[in-house]
Design an enzyme around this catalytic site. Sequence first.
Site, short mmCIF file in Angstrom:
data_model
loop_
_atom_site.label_atom_id
_atom_site.label_comp_id
_atom_site.label_asym_id
_atom_site.label_seq_id
_atom_site.Cartn_x
_atom_site.Cartn_y
_atom_site.Cartn_z
N CYS A 88 0.68 -1.58 0.08
CA CYS A 88 0.16 0.25 0.01
C CYS A 88 0.60 1.50 0.42
CB CYS A 88 -0.84 -0.16 1.27
SG CYS A 88 -1.90 -1.44 1.17
N HIS A 338 -9.28 2.99 -2.36
CA HIS A 338 -7.51 3.25 -1.91
C HIS A 338 -6.59 1.93 -3.40
CE1 HIS A 338 -3.98 1.84 -0.46
NE2 HIS A 338 -4.31 1.39 0.57
#
Lengths: 391, 145
Positions: A88, A338
């Site tokens: 991430c 995201h």
Amino acid sequence: MTRRVAAVAAGTSKKWGVYPGTYRDLISEAGKATFDSNPEIHPRDIQGFILASVFPERSIFQSHVATLAAETVGVTPTKIFQRVENMCGSGTIAIRTAYMAIASGLCDVVMVVGAEKMHTPQPVETYMNMLAGVDREYEGALGVTAPVQFALAAQAHMLKYGTTHEQLAQVSVKNHAHAVNNPYAHFPKSCTLEEVLSSKPVTTPFNILECSPISDGSAGMILMSEEKAREYTDKPVFILGTGQAASGFNYANVPSDLSDWTMLKQAAQDAYKMAGIGPNDIDVAEVHDCFSISEIIIMEELGFSEKGKGGEFVLQGRSDYGGDVVINPRGGLLGCGHPLGATGVAQGVEIFRQLRGEAGLRQVEGAEIGLGHNLSGVSEHHVLIYGRGDL
Amino acid sequence: MAERLIWDYVYAYDPVPQQTPEFNKLHKYYENLHLERLTTTKCTKCEKISWPPRSVCPECMSDEMSWVDLPEEGSIIVVTVQESGAFPGFQAPLIFAMLQFGDIRFIGKLIDVELSQLAPGKKVRLKVETQYDGRVLPAFTLTGN
């Protein structure tokens, strides 16, 4: 002696969410938005190209993506080209890598793109792909997912510091409200505290509105040496400092209990020291609110809030417009979505716009110094500090 | 003619690790689980105990490792109950906890427990889960269950 490095162009794909196009289409959009933001720059001016993308091997069955992406945006890199992947946090790492290439004198002009096409025709396939991001042998095999890992951090913080579910939920309320003013947000819709607290339970204490969604999206940025940057823009945004630290791929090796993110504290201290500033100097920050608890602990470790008081800090409005520091003006991961590799780059895009006074309805008045924070787990952190060029 | 891929079994979509000597140098971990023993590696040179198990010691780089049993009883540090968003093949609710076994802590899966009994400090013990094909994974239950 390292050279100063500035961002001179930045943009994102038009709408994050379930993208009606291919991985290449998504990369094309980021490329166009980035070049459109500064018409002085042509793809042939770019010497280096860094792509942040986490699992195209799984989601579209394609490796070798840095060159694919460079070709797609019309760039022929002659000094450096590579992909970075660290789950991430990949986007911020890509900007950092471009910074290092320019600061070292290896080249003068580098383009960064972050792109992730996560949605697959069969949604369960996407869930399986997400499992590749945890310790597959010792955690993933048991069914442990990112929401579970961060829920355990939330439980630890609630137990140790008395943080309440209402305080966690307020992060979500704030960031969803910010997303309303962001045209590319996955969820440009506000919600109330009651709606967050009564939304579908995921894993205790989190409800669905406290978890960032799975999104497709892309973003880009062009960075240059100071000398070059002055040729292409009157409003360069400089990278003033950066820090990075990790310990604990498997959660057995996180060096503290899950409520204290010591690796973030270290990365932040390094970034502040390099920039010659402290947390009180930050006007606006884009931080990694993958789950509601994350933003609370991040504010504490970045030094905005006293340790253990992050919940009160958000409830008192100190992380919102009119408070001490505006956190996540574009809506954060919770409101904006995201798309793994794109997130860190898009955080940089937002700080770029904020420091140039180009953030429209989201503008933080008079913002001069901004911070970007990405994480790849509770104990892996990446920090960048940006400053306005006229200071 | 090329061999056909068996789509019913593709390792890239199987979260359970390979557990045999052919594919895994640390197969002893799984063999011990078959015997209801939770074990990890201890370096024979510097005596460092690691989690997860290692084939090379991260402290002194020795590759001479022995297997040691973790304590029979551990405790819950914190726990979460997952009600949705589980991966295909997993049945909700799933219960996961940060567990402490001696000096080692890790995320473990809890099975066969009443949700009302879960709390930090509660004692747990190993309860191995056998997969459809005989492979094993560690799980835990409250002591006394």
